[in-house]
Scaffold this active site. Structure first.
Site, PDB file in Angstrom:
ATOM      1  N   ASP A  35       1.144  -1.212   0.368  1.00 38.29           N
ATOM      2  CA  ASP A  35      -0.154   0.216  -0.199  1.00 38.29           C
ATOM      3  C   ASP A  35       0.655   1.063   0.377  1.00 38.29           C
ATOM      4  O   ASP A  35       2.140   1.289   0.617  1.00 38.29           O
ATOM      5  CB  ASP A  35      -0.900   0.134   1.056  1.00 38.29           C
ATOM      6  CG  ASP A  35      -2.772   0.673   0.769  1.00 38.29           C
ATOM      7  OD1 ASP A  35      -3.314  -0.206   1.088  1.00 38.29           O
ATOM      8  OD2 ASP A  35      -2.404   2.087   1.016  1.00 38.29           O
ATOM      9  N   ASP A  61       4.198   2.486  -4.149  1.00 34.74           N
ATOM     10  CA  ASP A  61       3.504   3.413  -4.971  1.00 34.74           C
ATOM     11  C   ASP A  61       3.970   3.274  -6.268  1.00 34.74           C
ATOM     12  O   ASP A  61       4.175   2.850  -6.940  1.00 34.74           O
ATOM     13  CB  ASP A  61       3.990   5.254  -4.818  1.00 34.74           C
ATOM     14  CG  ASP A  61       2.731   6.102  -5.492  1.00 34.74           C
ATOM     15  OD1 ASP A  61       1.960   5.581  -6.234  1.00 34.74           O
ATOM     16  OD2 ASP A  61       2.633   7.005  -4.965  1.00 34.74           O
ATOM     17  N   VAL A  62       1.642   2.439  -6.658  1.00 37.41           N
ATOM     18  CA  VAL A  62       1.465   1.655  -8.121  1.00 37.41           C
ATOM     19  C   VAL A  62       1.684   2.914  -9.418  1.00 37.41           C
ATOM     20  O   VAL A  62       2.555   2.065 -10.333  1.00 37.41           O
ATOM     21  CB  VAL A  62       0.538   1.484  -7.962  1.00 37.41           C
ATOM     22  CG1 VAL A  62       0.424  -0.343  -7.386  1.00 37.41           C
ATOM     23  CG2 VAL A  62      -0.631   1.596  -8.226  1.00 37.41           C
ATOM     24  N   ASN A  88      -4.913  -4.521  -7.587  1.00 37.41           N
ATOM     25  CA  ASN A  88      -6.309  -3.321  -6.779  1.00 37.41           C
ATOM     26  C   ASN A  88      -5.902  -1.968  -6.868  1.00 37.41           C
ATOM     27  O   ASN A  88      -6.969  -1.252  -6.158  1.00 37.41           O
ATOM     28  CB  ASN A  88      -6.525  -5.077  -5.575  1.00 37.41           C
ATOM     29  CG  ASN A  88      -7.628  -4.171  -4.504  1.00 37.41           C
ATOM     30  OD1 ASN A  88      -9.098  -4.080  -4.692  1.00 37.41           O
ATOM     31  ND2 ASN A  88      -7.164  -3.074  -3.172  1.00 37.41           N
ATOM     32  N   TYR A 152     -12.402   7.439 -14.403  1.00 37.59           N
ATOM     33  CA  TYR A 152     -12.802   6.755 -13.703  1.00 37.59           C
ATOM     34  C   TYR A 152     -13.130   5.171 -14.586  1.00 37.59           C
ATOM     35  O   TYR A 152     -12.159   4.371 -14.817  1.00 37.59           O
ATOM     36  CB  TYR A 152     -14.100   6.412 -12.769  1.00 37.59           C
ATOM     37  CG  TYR A 152     -13.547   4.972 -11.387  1.00 37.59           C
ATOM     38  CD1 TYR A 152     -13.040   4.790 -10.682  1.00 37.59           C
ATOM     39  CD2 TYR A 152     -14.922   3.932 -11.783  1.00 37.59           C
ATOM     40  CE1 TYR A 152     -12.959   3.888 -10.221  1.00 37.59           C
ATOM     41  CE2 TYR A 152     -14.576   2.549 -10.901  1.00 37.59           C
ATOM     42  CZ  TYR A 152     -13.406   2.674  -9.842  1.00 37.59           C
ATOM     43  OH  TYR A 152     -14.173   1.784  -9.420  1.00 37.59           O
ATOM     44  N   LYS A 156     -10.669   2.735 -16.111  1.00 40.37           N
ATOM     45  CA  LYS A 156     -11.259   0.661 -16.034  1.00 40.37           C
ATOM     46  C   LYS A 156     -11.340  -0.084 -17.530  1.00 40.37           C
ATOM     47  O   LYS A 156     -11.261  -1.145 -17.130  1.00 40.37           O
ATOM     48  CB  LYS A 156     -12.765   1.331 -15.211  1.00 40.37           C
ATOM     49  CG  LYS A 156     -12.108   1.107 -13.404  1.00 40.37           C
ATOM     50  CD  LYS A 156     -11.470   0.260 -13.351  1.00 40.37           C
ATOM     51  CE  LYS A 156     -10.756   0.760 -11.443  1.00 40.37           C
ATOM     52  NZ  LYS A 156     -10.093   0.319 -10.664  1.00 40.37           N
ATOM     53  N   THR A 187     -17.089  -0.120   0.816  1.00 41.09           N
ATOM     54  CA  THR A 187     -15.601   0.574   1.459  1.00 41.09           C
ATOM     55  C   THR A 187     -15.240   1.481   1.104  1.00 41.09           C
ATOM     56  O   THR A 187     -16.480   2.328   1.230  1.00 41.09           O
ATOM     57  CB  THR A 187     -14.314  -0.226  -0.479  1.00 41.09           C
ATOM     58  OG1 THR A 187     -14.479   1.137  -1.012  1.00 41.09           O
ATOM     59  CG2 THR A 187     -14.784  -1.425  -0.241  1.00 41.09           C
TER      60      THR A 187
HETATM   61  N1  LIG Z   1     -15.700   0.014  -3.694  1.00 40.46           N
HETATM   62  C1  LIG Z   1     -16.764   0.400  -4.674  1.00 40.46           C
HETATM   63  O1  LIG Z   1     -17.608   0.372  -4.903  1.00 40.46           O
HETATM   64  C2  LIG Z   1     -15.397  -0.952  -5.935  1.00 40.46           C
HETATM   65  C3  LIG Z   1     -15.879  -0.816  -7.617  1.00 40.46           C
HETATM   66  C4  LIG Z   1     -15.425  -1.980  -8.193  1.00 40.46           C
HETATM   67  C5  LIG Z   1     -13.972  -1.064  -8.305  1.00 40.46           C
HETATM   68  N2  LIG Z   1     -12.941  -1.149  -7.186  1.00 40.46           N
HETATM   69  C6  LIG Z   1     -12.084  -1.121  -7.406  1.00 40.46           C
HETATM   70  O2  LIG Z   1     -11.739  -2.164  -5.824  1.00 40.46           O
HETATM   71  C7  LIG Z   1     -10.101  -1.628  -5.668  1.00 40.46           C
HETATM   72  C8  LIG Z   1     -10.495  -1.564  -4.062  1.00 40.46           C
HETATM   73  O3  LIG Z   1     -10.903  -0.461  -4.286  1.00 40.46           O
HETATM   74  P1  LIG Z   1     -11.580  -0.096  -2.738  1.00 40.46           P
HETATM   75  O4  LIG Z   1     -13.387  -0.052  -2.689  1.00 40.46           O
HETATM   76  O5  LIG Z   1     -10.886  -1.839  -1.888  1.00 40.46           O
HETATM   77  O6  LIG Z   1     -11.156   1.208  -2.506  1.00 40.46           O
HETATM   78  P2  LIG Z   1      -9.914   1.542  -0.960  1.00 40.46           P
HETATM   79  O7  LIG Z   1     -10.040   2.793  -0.789  1.00 40.46           O
HETATM   80  O8  LIG Z   1     -10.639   0.886   0.248  1.00 40.46           O
HETATM   81  O9  LIG Z   1      -8.728   0.334  -1.004  1.00 40.46           O
HETATM   82  C9  LIG Z   1      -7.793   1.117  -2.118  1.00 40.46           C
HETATM   83  C10 LIG Z   1      -6.575   1.450  -1.285  1.00 40.46           C
HETATM   84  O10 LIG Z   1      -5.491   1.710  -2.382  1.00 40.46           O
HETATM   85  C11 LIG Z   1      -4.233   2.372  -1.984  1.00 40.46           C
HETATM   86  N3  LIG Z   1      -3.683   3.381  -2.720  1.00 40.46           N
HETATM   87  C12 LIG Z   1      -4.600   4.273  -3.074  1.00 40.46           C
HETATM   88  N4  LIG Z   1      -3.225   4.664  -4.232  1.00 40.46           N
HETATM   89  C13 LIG Z   1      -2.187   3.306  -4.176  1.00 40.46           C
HETATM   90  C14 LIG Z   1      -1.281   3.872  -4.788  1.00 40.46           C
HETATM   91  N5  LIG Z   1      -1.426   4.877  -5.329  1.00 40.46           N
HETATM   92  N6  LIG Z   1      -0.083   2.882  -4.700  1.00 40.46           N
HETATM   93  C15 LIG Z   1      -0.185   2.085  -3.770  1.00 40.46           C
HETATM   94  N7  LIG Z   1      -1.810   1.489  -2.741  1.00 40.46           N
HETATM   95  C16 LIG Z   1      -2.422   2.768  -3.383  1.00 40.46           C
HETATM   96  C17 LIG Z   1      -4.998   2.872  -0.235  1.00 40.46           C
HETATM   97  O11 LIG Z   1      -4.226   3.370   0.129  1.00 40.46           O
HETATM   98  C18 LIG Z   1      -5.979   2.184  -0.207  1.00 40.46           C
HETATM   99  O12 LIG Z   1      -5.389   1.606   1.425  1.00 40.46           O
HETATM  100  C19 LIG Z   1      -9.990  -0.094  -6.631  1.00 40.46           C
HETATM  101  O13 LIG Z   1      -9.313  -0.138  -7.862  1.00 40.46           O
HETATM  102  C20 LIG Z   1     -11.736   0.357  -7.297  1.00 40.46           C
HETATM  103  O14 LIG Z   1     -11.129   1.140  -7.925  1.00 40.46           O
HETATM  104  C21 LIG Z   1     -14.030  -0.358  -6.028  1.00 40.46           C
END
Ligand SMILES: NC(=O)c1ccc[n+]([C@@H]2O[C@H](COP(=O)([O-])OP(=O)(O)OC[C@H]3O[C@@H](n4cnc5c(N)ncnc54)[C@H](O)[C@@H]3O)[C@@H](O)[C@H]2O)c1
Length: 245
Positions: A35, A61-62, A88, A152, A156, A187
């Site tokens: 993370d 950092d990705v 993710n 977004y 995606k 989340t």
């Molecule tokens: N929550 C939703 O409704 C949903 C729906 C579809 C897809 N997603 C996707 O699921 C994935 C996770 O989302 P989530 O809802 O668990 O969000 P979240 O915000 O709970 O978790 C995301 C995590 O990614 C980390 N992060 C952000 N930028 C980063 C970087 N540059 N390098 C490394 N880590 C980084 C953050 O610190 C955080 O811990 C994302 O790709 C999101 O687009 C989420």
């Protein structure tokens, strides 16, 4: 089922990444949780301990290829191999195109699309030797449009199609590449949305509620495992029927 499989999960610190860390670890995987926020380390370790999960937390950092290259090189040095990668890490944004700055657009592309590319690239370099499984977290919004989700949806959709091409190029090496495409999941990513908007979203999911992170994690576990040995290049919708309409 995933006994001893060395697994990298980006964005491990909360939401879907945290739930998937626990899910895979509880099925025997050794998880390298990654993370950008170092302060997530403590909660990640506490949650992993609840399932007696094996693994380590690493900060990266990705967006920065050098950090990702180091992450993979050091992980292989430490654990010998990489078997599974769940890309993710991601952010959200709601801005109509005419109000979206170049800076905000670029940040989205850098994290949600280029970050996935960097992690796939360096995973593939190592996996070419003995195969593996990569799962990219896209979104149902990689398949459909939605109001205001300009950058977004573009990022995606890129992840969905990147997944297909990588699956074709690396199938001969025994590497499977798939995507999960969640609907709206409970989340921190969606916690900022108003209750009114959340209720609107709930009504758009035929199942009548938002999803839980664990309901995405179990699909990732399946795609990562040999149970999915003939599945590659696909994106699995985990959306409570949202896109069936
Ligand atoms: N929550 C939703 O409704 C949903 C729906 C579809 C897809 N997603 C996707 O699921 C994935 C996770 O989302 P989530 O809802 O668990 O969000 P979240 O915000 O709970 O978790 C995301 C995590 O990614 C980390 N992060 C952000 N930028 C980063 C970087 N540059 N390098 C490394 N880590 C980084 C953050 O610190 C955080 O811990 C994302 O790709 C999101 O687009 C989420």
């Amino acid at each position: 089922m995933l006994e001893g499989k060395i697994t990298i999960i980006t964005g491990c610190g909360s939401g879907i990444g945290l739930a998937t860390s626990k899910e895979l670890a509880s099925h025997g995987a050794v998880v390298i949780g990654v993370d950008v926020q170092e302060e997530k380390k403590r909660v990640w370790e506490e949650e992993m301990a609840k399932v007696n999960g094996k693994g380590v937390f690493k900060k990266a950092d990705v967006r920065h290829e050098q950090e990702i290259e180091n992450l993979f090189t050091e992980s292989v040095k430490q654990f010998g191999t990489i078997d599974i990668v769940f890309n993710n890490a991601g952010i959200g944004d709601y801005t109509k195109a005419h109000e979206l700055s170049a800076k905000k657009w670029q940040l989205m592309i850098d994290i949600n699309l280029t970050g996935v590319f960097f992690c796939c690239k360096h995973a593939l370099m190592h996996m070419k030797e003995k195969g593996g499984s990569i799962i990219n977290n896209a979104s149902m919004l990689g398949h459909i449009g939605a109001p205001k989700v300009t950058s977004y949806t573009a990022a995606k959709a890129g992840v969905v199609n990147l997944t297909r091409t990588l699956a074709i190029d690396y199938a001969p090496y025994g590497i499977r590449v798939n995507a999960v495409c969640p609907g709206y999941i409970n989340t921190p990513l969606i916690q900022g949305l108003s209750e009114e908007f959340k209720n609107e979203l709930i009504n758009k999911h035929p199942i009548g509620r938002l999803g839980e992170p664990e309901e995405v994690a179990s699909v990732v576990r399946f795609l990562a495992s040999d149970d999915a040995s003939f599945i590659t290049g696909t994106s699995v919708l985990v959306d409570g029927g949202y896109t069936a309409q």
